[in-house]
Scaffold this motif. Structure first.
Motif, PDB file in Angstrom:
ATOM      1  N   PRO A  40       0.168  -6.402  -7.553  1.00 50.51           N
ATOM      2  CA  PRO A  40       0.577  -5.061  -7.108  1.00 50.51           C
ATOM      3  C   PRO A  40      -0.620  -4.200  -6.771  1.00 50.51           C
ATOM      4  O   PRO A  40      -1.715  -4.403  -7.290  1.00 50.51           O
ATOM      5  CB  PRO A  40       1.341  -4.514  -8.315  1.00 50.51           C
ATOM      6  N   SER A  41      -0.383  -3.241  -5.899  1.00 45.88           N
ATOM      7  CA  SER A  41      -1.446  -2.310  -5.529  1.00 45.88           C
ATOM      8  C   SER A  41      -1.744  -1.381  -6.708  1.00 45.88           C
ATOM      9  O   SER A  41      -0.874  -1.098  -7.532  1.00 45.88           O
ATOM     10  CB  SER A  41      -1.012  -1.487  -4.315  1.00 45.88           C
ATOM     11  N   LYS A  42      -2.964  -0.905  -6.771  1.00 43.15           N
ATOM     12  CA  LYS A  42      -3.342   0.051  -7.804  1.00 43.15           C
ATOM     13  C   LYS A  42      -3.161   1.491  -7.334  1.00 43.15           C
ATOM     14  O   LYS A  42      -3.538   2.421  -8.032  1.00 43.15           O
ATOM     15  CB  LYS A  42      -4.797  -0.180  -8.230  1.00 43.15           C
ATOM     16  N   HIS A 271       6.319  -3.228  -5.093  1.00 45.89           N
ATOM     17  CA  HIS A 271       6.138  -4.437  -5.905  1.00 45.89           C
ATOM     18  C   HIS A 271       7.016  -4.381  -7.156  1.00 45.89           C
ATOM     19  O   HIS A 271       7.117  -3.341  -7.802  1.00 45.89           O
ATOM     20  CB  HIS A 271       4.663  -4.562  -6.304  1.00 45.89           C
ATOM     21  N   PRO A 272       7.664  -5.510  -7.520  1.00 49.38           N
ATOM     22  CA  PRO A 272       8.526  -5.528  -8.714  1.00 49.38           C
ATOM     23  C   PRO A 272       7.825  -5.056  -9.978  1.00 49.38           C
ATOM     24  O   PRO A 272       8.437  -4.398 -10.823  1.00 49.38           O
ATOM     25  CB  PRO A 272       8.924  -7.011  -8.823  1.00 49.38           C
ATOM     26  N   ALA A 273       6.543  -5.374 -10.110  1.00 51.37           N
ATOM     27  CA  ALA A 273       5.810  -4.937 -11.306  1.00 51.37           C
ATOM     28  C   ALA A 273       5.697  -3.424 -11.341  1.00 51.37           C
ATOM     29  O   ALA A 273       5.758  -2.808 -12.409  1.00 51.37           O
ATOM     30  CB  ALA A 273       4.420  -5.574 -11.336  1.00 51.37           C
ATOM     31  N   LEU A 274       5.548  -2.805 -10.166  1.00 50.92           N
ATOM     32  CA  LEU A 274       5.464  -1.349 -10.104  1.00 50.92           C
ATOM     33  C   LEU A 274       6.830  -0.708 -10.348  1.00 50.92           C
ATOM     34  O   LEU A 274       6.909   0.410 -10.852  1.00 50.92           O
ATOM     35  CB  LEU A 274       4.901  -0.905  -8.756  1.00 50.92           C
ATOM     36  N   PRO A 328      -1.716  -5.629 -22.148  1.00 52.57           N
ATOM     37  CA  PRO A 328      -1.955  -4.629 -21.100  1.00 52.57           C
ATOM     38  C   PRO A 328      -1.186  -4.997 -19.830  1.00 52.57           C
ATOM     39  O   PRO A 328      -0.922  -6.179 -19.562  1.00 52.57           O
ATOM     40  CB  PRO A 328      -3.475  -4.711 -20.885  1.00 52.57           C
ATOM     41  N   PHE A 329      -0.851  -3.980 -19.046  1.00 57.73           N
ATOM     42  CA  PHE A 329      -0.007  -4.170 -17.877  1.00 57.73           C
ATOM     43  C   PHE A 329      -0.537  -5.249 -16.938  1.00 57.73           C
ATOM     44  O   PHE A 329       0.202  -6.142 -16.514  1.00 57.73           O
ATOM     45  CB  PHE A 329       0.125  -2.840 -17.113  1.00 57.73           C
ATOM     46  N   TRP A 330      -1.825  -5.197 -16.610  1.00 61.09           N
ATOM     47  CA  TRP A 330      -2.359  -6.131 -15.614  1.00 61.09           C
ATOM     48  C   TRP A 330      -2.408  -7.551 -16.160  1.00 61.09           C
ATOM     49  O   TRP A 330      -2.175  -8.517 -15.408  1.00 61.09           O
ATOM     50  CB  TRP A 330      -3.744  -5.673 -15.165  1.00 61.09           C
TER      51      TRP A 330
END
Length: 447
Positions: A40-42, A271-274, A328-330
């Motif tokens: 995902p983009s930051k 993005h699904p993660a976002l 952590p998320f990432w």
């Protein structure tokens, strides 16, 4: 430091033996990473509302929550819900997510243009303020009045028109103004505007100011339930007596209001993660109780016209993804995206890993066995050139000095001490040759 050398295990030799397999594994993982769903983009671009509005305040809250996971949320002010909707559905726009009010969108059109809902966030009541000596009981009393609906991008126009039509009132029966909120308030207080219509949260400063002005009346939707049956995107809510100031008994009675719900709308490319990260922020920000909603009532997959994202549905059913609860998320996102690749690469590498122990053992023993060749050469030269025992002794001294530098794990010390004993046997023969003893016994046990 000497004690460190005498270990049961040689990390360096293990890494050399394991290196090719590890390199192959990393290569497969990297290839899978390049081919798998991209990270995902930051950076997330959000469109909110006018400066100082509820939408902008919530956008700042989202920015703070996402920053905890290393994601930057860049907020852009707008005129309101309608402009947010237009921005998100524009294929050339950078905006991925924004606040959109129910009733201000076309659900079918939104779905066709790739918009998804992440869920409803909070109620946004319709406030109608007016001046009169008596309470108004019907919206038909708005005929001939000068009514301000806020800036053109606020999205209230469509909702208000439908409310008027249910009361058999046409747009031509009223005079519509589209002044920004603060200008509209000033115009209302000067008597240049008869009615103010807002669709905003209870924390709006202008709404708070008008609710405490005893010269201003709030329209009571006594038929609120009937409206919600005709307009499904509306909800009936109650402004409780005394909610503004219990001691002053303000307001002095309950008010029935109609409310829209504000939805977090995104483009399907988000993005699904976002999606999960945005909903975690939404739960933190909107789960508190307020004037109109109970604790944990929001965010919710209900009250939304636009289809809810399948990833959002999973979040509402199962909560925060398991890995994100502990990592952590990432890191969690990487594992979630790469688990299949990691399993597949592991299945391929597992058979190859069986050759690591034999290679490790070979490397350790090769340090010892390679010196047996030189020892055998010295012994053979002694048998062929017995008179050259001095040169043989020098070569043996060099060999012994080199062997004394060898470091092997304790588990393989037996082979090292065996080599040293064999060197001493050859040395004995050389010493015997130096003394002219040609009858020395042959070396036993070498090579």
């Amino acid at each position: 430091m000497q004690k460190i050398k005498f270990t049961l295990f040689s990390l360096r030799d293990f890494l050399v033996a394991f290196g090719p397999v590890l390199a192959l594994f990393c290569g497969l993982v990297y290839l899978g990473y390049r081919l798998a769903d991209p990270a995902p983009s930051k950076l997330v671009d959000m469109t909110s509302g006018v400066p100082g509005s509820t939408y902008e305040r919530f956008a700042r809250a989202y920015s703070s929550e996402l920053a905890k996971s290393g994601v930057t949320l860049r907020n852009a002010n707008s005129e309101g819900s309608q402009q947010n909707f237009e921005r998100i559905r524009d294929p050339d726009s950078v905006y991925e997510v924004g606040f959109v009010r129910s009733g201000s969108t076309d659900p079918e059109q939104a779905a066709e243009q790739g918009l998804i809902s992440l869920g409803a966030l909070f109620y946004e009541p319709i406030w109608i303020f007016y001046r009169s000596k008596s309470d108004w009981r019907s919206l038909t009393q708005l005929k001939g009045k000068r009514i301000n609906l806020g800036a053109r991008g606020s999205g209230i126009q469509r909702i208000f028109t439908e409310l008027l039509q249910l009361n058999h009132v046409q747009d031509s029966d009223v005079s519509i103004q589209r002044l920004p909120d603060q200008q509209a308030l000033d115009s209302f207080l000067r008597g240049e505007t008869d009615v103010l219509v807002f669709c905003t949260g209870s924390d709006s400063e202008i709404v708070q100011q008008l609710l405490q002005n005893r010269d201003v009346r709030l329209f009571d939707f006594e038929q609120a339930e009937a409206y919600t049956r005709r307009l499904a995107y509306l909800s009936a809510v109650t402004l409780p007596r005394g909610i503004i100031d219990i001691g002053a008994d303000l307001p002095a009675r309950d008010y029935h209001l109609l409310a829209t719900t504000v939805t977090l709308v995104a483009h399907e490319s988000l993005h699904p993660a976002l999606v999960s990260l945005m909903l975690q922020a939404a739960r933190t920000i909107h789960s508190k109780a307020d004037w109109f909603s109970k604790r944990n009532e929001f965010p919710s997959e209900r009250f939304t016209e636009i289809p809810v994202s399948e990833h959002a549905v999973k979040f509402y059913e199962h909560g925060i993804p398991v890995l994100q609860r502990y990592l952590p998320f990432w890191v969690a996102n990487f594992i979630e995206r790469m688990w299949f690749v990691l399993v597949a690469a592991g299945a391929m590498i597992l058979p190859l890993s069986k050759i690591i122990p034999p290679v490790y053992v070979w490397r350790i023993r090769s340090r010892i066995y390679r010196w047996y060749g030189q020892l055998r050469e010295i012994e053979l030269s002694l048998e062929q050139e017995a008179q050259d025992w001095q040169q043989g002794m020098q070569r043996l001294d060099l060999l012994e000095n080199s062997v004394n530098q060898i470091v092997v794990p304790l588990a393989y010390a037996e082979e090292l001490y065996g080599l040293r004993s064999h060197i001493q046997l050859v040395r004995s023969r050389l010493q015997a040759a130096a003394q002219g003893d040609q009858q020395a016994a042959p070396v036993v046990g070498t090579v």
